[in-house]
Design an enzyme around this catalytic site. Structure first.
Site, PDB file in Angstrom:
ATOM      1  CB  CYS A  68      -0.873   0.049   1.253  1.00  0.00           C
ATOM      2  SG  CYS A  68      -2.081  -1.265   1.411  1.00  0.00           S
ATOM      3  CG  ASP A  69       2.878   5.044  -1.232  1.00  0.00           C
ATOM      4  OD1 ASP A  69       3.851   4.850  -0.480  1.00  0.00           O
ATOM      5  OD2 ASP A  69       2.568   6.154  -1.687  1.00  0.00           O
ATOM      6  CB  SER A  70      -1.441   6.835   1.977  1.00  0.00           C
ATOM      7  OG  SER A  70      -2.080   5.633   2.347  1.00  0.00           O
TER       8      SER A  70
END
Length: 195
Positions: A68-70
């Protein structure tokens, strides 16, 4: 039993998964986030999530890898972690009283099956209007320097977020409903992964 791996150093992501009945092994990807670019905030967080999951998957034989990456999208610009306390202060002074979108790229790789699925989740965030003194105190805590968008929902930053529209887990860094759908696309029922 297939091993579940979280390709992220984020304690918030790990906490969300553990609270939801999973116990993933954590392997940090080591991907140089600054080396990757994309045409939009949505594309950027997806490219980063896929790169992190793929980097970890390469070292495994039989696992489900979640990457994941935000980023926070404000006026079409992607903001990750602030580069300095001064950057965090300026960021908060520009965010207060405004609305942005917290975007998280999610990628799940079935290593044994050689399949990858990915998608971006989006949550609208309405920021409050902290005073300059409150912003300085918040930045001095160190918290906003460790997180995408320079804020948390479940920590000190929660005092300065008026509301959200969408999945709160996404703001914490991982959307459980989206991960469930992605696992389903790979033929895996999330209930089989509960501890």
């Amino acid at each position: 039993m297939t091993e579940l791996v979280l390709a992220s150093a984020s304690p918030a992501r790990l906490g969300v998964l553990r609270a939801a009945g999973l116990d993933p092994k954590v392997i940090v990807s080591g991907v140089d986030e600054d080396a990757l670019v994309a045409d939009s905030p949505e594309a950027l967080c997806l490219v980063l999530a896929e790169a992190k999951a793929a980097a970890v998957a390469r070292s495994l034989n039989n696992a489900l890898v979640i990457g994941c990456d935000s980023v926070l999208e404000l006026d079409g610009v992607a903001y990750g972690k602030p580069s300095s306390p001064e950057d965090a202060i300026a960021r908060w002074q520009s965010m207060r009283g405004r609305t942005g979108r917290l975007l998280t790229g999610h990628c799940v790789i079935d290593v044994a099956g050689g399949r990858m699925v990915s998608e971006v989740a989006s949550t609208v965030v309405r920021f409050g209007t902290p005073t300059d003194d409150e912003i300085h105190a918040y930045v001095a805590s160190g918290e906003p320097l460790r997180v995408a968008g320079a804020f948390t929902l479940d920590g000190l930053g929660g005092w300065f977020v008026e509301g959200i529209e969408g999945d709160h887990g996404n703001v914490l860094g991982i959307s459980l409903p989206l991960i469930r759908r992605l696992l389903g696309e790979l033929g895996v029922s999330v209930t089989r992964l509960w501890r």
